[in-house]
Design a protein around this motif. Structure first.
Motif, PDB file in Angstrom:
ATOM      1  N   GLY A   6       0.724  -1.131   0.303  1.00  0.00           N
ATOM      2  CA  GLY A   6      -0.032  -0.203  -0.019  1.00  0.00           C
ATOM      3  C   GLY A   6       0.954   1.201  -0.055  1.00  0.00           C
ATOM      4  N   ARG A   7       0.062   2.338  -0.166  1.00  0.00           N
ATOM      5  CA  ARG A   7       0.678   3.672  -0.204  1.00  0.00           C
ATOM      6  C   ARG A   7       1.522   3.934   1.099  1.00  0.00           C
ATOM      7  NH1 ARG A   7      -2.692   8.969  -1.605  1.00  0.00           N
ATOM      8  NH2 ARG A   7      -3.884   7.878   0.109  1.00  0.00           N
ATOM      9  N   GLU A   8       0.703   3.567   2.172  1.00  0.00           N
ATOM     10  CA  GLU A   8       1.183   3.925   3.509  1.00  0.00           C
ATOM     11  C   GLU A   8       2.634   3.299   3.738  1.00  0.00           C
ATOM     12  OE1 GLU A   8      -1.611   2.530   3.268  1.00  0.00           O
ATOM     13  OE2 GLU A   8      -3.227   4.190   3.650  1.00  0.00           O
ATOM     14  N   GLY A   9       2.680   1.994   3.256  1.00  0.00           N
ATOM     15  CA  GLY A   9       4.052   1.310   3.502  1.00  0.00           C
ATOM     16  C   GLY A   9       5.097   1.978   2.698  1.00  0.00           C
ATOM     17  N   TRP A  10       4.750   2.445   1.291  1.00  0.00           N
ATOM     18  CA  TRP A  10       5.867   3.129   0.635  1.00  0.00           C
ATOM     19  C   TRP A  10       6.377   4.540   1.164  1.00  0.00           C
ATOM     20  CZ3 TRP A  10       8.803   0.235  -1.850  1.00  0.00           C
ATOM     21  CH2 TRP A  10       8.418  -0.764  -2.295  1.00  0.00           C
ATOM     22  N   VAL A  11       5.319   5.219   1.813  1.00  0.00           N
ATOM     23  CA  VAL A  11       5.662   6.423   2.368  1.00  0.00           C
ATOM     24  C   VAL A  11       6.386   6.198   3.542  1.00  0.00           C
ATOM     25  CG1 VAL A  11       4.782   8.567   3.756  1.00  0.00           C
ATOM     26  CG2 VAL A  11       3.685   7.678   1.558  1.00  0.00           C
ATOM     27  N   LEU A  12       6.301   5.176   4.360  1.00  0.00           N
ATOM     28  CA  LEU A  12       6.994   4.850   5.606  1.00  0.00           C
ATOM     29  C   LEU A  12       8.576   4.490   5.071  1.00  0.00           C
ATOM     30  CD1 LEU A  12       7.456   4.644   8.553  1.00  0.00           C
ATOM     31  CD2 LEU A  12       6.557   2.213   8.255  1.00  0.00           C
ATOM     32  N   VAL A  13       8.672   3.768   4.035  1.00  0.00           N
ATOM     33  CA  VAL A  13       9.699   3.392   3.486  1.00  0.00           C
ATOM     34  C   VAL A  13      10.544   4.554   2.972  1.00  0.00           C
ATOM     35  CG1 VAL A  13      11.083   2.196   1.521  1.00  0.00           C
ATOM     36  CG2 VAL A  13       9.301   0.865   2.853  1.00  0.00           C
ATOM     37  N   GLY A  14       9.966   5.437   2.419  1.00  0.00           N
ATOM     38  CA  GLY A  14      10.588   6.676   1.657  1.00  0.00           C
ATOM     39  C   GLY A  14      11.362   7.378   3.107  1.00  0.00           C
ATOM     40  N   MET A  15      10.320   7.451   4.104  1.00  0.00           N
ATOM     41  CA  MET A  15      10.919   8.372   5.337  1.00  0.00           C
ATOM     42  C   MET A  15      11.827   7.786   5.914  1.00  0.00           C
ATOM     43  SD  MET A  15       9.007  11.039   5.582  1.00  0.00           S
ATOM     44  CE  MET A  15       8.962  10.991   3.784  1.00  0.00           C
ATOM     45  N   ILE A  16      12.060   6.349   6.084  1.00  0.00           N
ATOM     46  CA  ILE A  16      13.236   5.494   6.576  1.00  0.00           C
ATOM     47  C   ILE A  16      14.451   5.892   5.822  1.00  0.00           C
ATOM     48  CG2 ILE A  16      14.318   3.553   7.278  1.00  0.00           C
ATOM     49  CD1 ILE A  16      11.327   2.743   8.014  1.00  0.00           C
ATOM     50  N   VAL A  17      14.366   5.629   4.517  1.00  0.00           N
ATOM     51  CA  VAL A  17      15.385   5.937   3.564  1.00  0.00           C
ATOM     52  C   VAL A  17      15.808   7.547   3.618  1.00  0.00           C
ATOM     53  CG1 VAL A  17      16.098   6.714   1.068  1.00  0.00           C
ATOM     54  CG2 VAL A  17      14.756   4.201   1.817  1.00  0.00           C
ATOM     55  N   LEU A  18      15.014   8.331   3.869  1.00  0.00           N
ATOM     56  CA  LEU A  18      15.522   9.759   3.982  1.00  0.00           C
ATOM     57  C   LEU A  18      16.053  10.012   5.162  1.00  0.00           C
ATOM     58  CD1 LEU A  18      14.960  12.703   2.895  1.00  0.00           C
ATOM     59  CD2 LEU A  18      13.024  12.829   4.698  1.00  0.00           C
ATOM     60  N   GLY A  19      15.510   9.338   6.354  1.00  0.00           N
ATOM     61  CA  GLY A  19      16.059   9.495   7.866  1.00  0.00           C
ATOM     62  C   GLY A  19      17.500   8.689   8.010  1.00  0.00           C
TER      63      GLY A  19
END
Length: 105
Positions: free
Chosen positions: A38-51
């Motif tokens: 889902g979209r929520e999972g990919w947003v979380l992955v993006g935030m983790i990659v950013l952080g």
């Protein structure tokens, strides 16, 4: 002490209010899960990659980008303090967003 020489606490029966647990015999049900990320999972992955990747690399490159930092009106010290706050605030916003979406569904 009771009349037979023992403590009343030793002879007292447990006060459980008469509750007796009797299992129904049927196995517990497992919550339904979805295999879709889902979209929520990919947003979380993006935030983790950013952080964990983007911001640390940006912190390492800050001394080379002093002109850019000054053009933003920050000192190098302020940039070192402010840069880690970006993923912190974004992860907090994603957590609130995710909680509100899960509550709706």
């Amino acid at each position: 002490m009771g009349s037979d020489g023992r403590d009343d606490a030793e002879t007292a029966e447990p006060d459980d209010g008469g509750y007796v647990h009797r299992p129904s015999g049927e196995p517990p049900r497992q919550a339904e899960t979805s295999e879709a990320f889902g979209r929520e999972g990919w947003v979380l992955v993006g935030m983790i990659v950013l952080g964990f990747l983007v911001i640390p690399i940006a912190i390492l490159l800050l001394p080379a980008a002093q002109d850019l930092v000054r053009s933003l009106g920050l000192t190098l010290r302020a940039a070192y303090l402010a840069l880690p706050l970006v993923p912190a605030f974004l992860l907090g916003a994603v957590a609130v967003w995710s909680a509100l979406r899960s509550r709706r569904s």
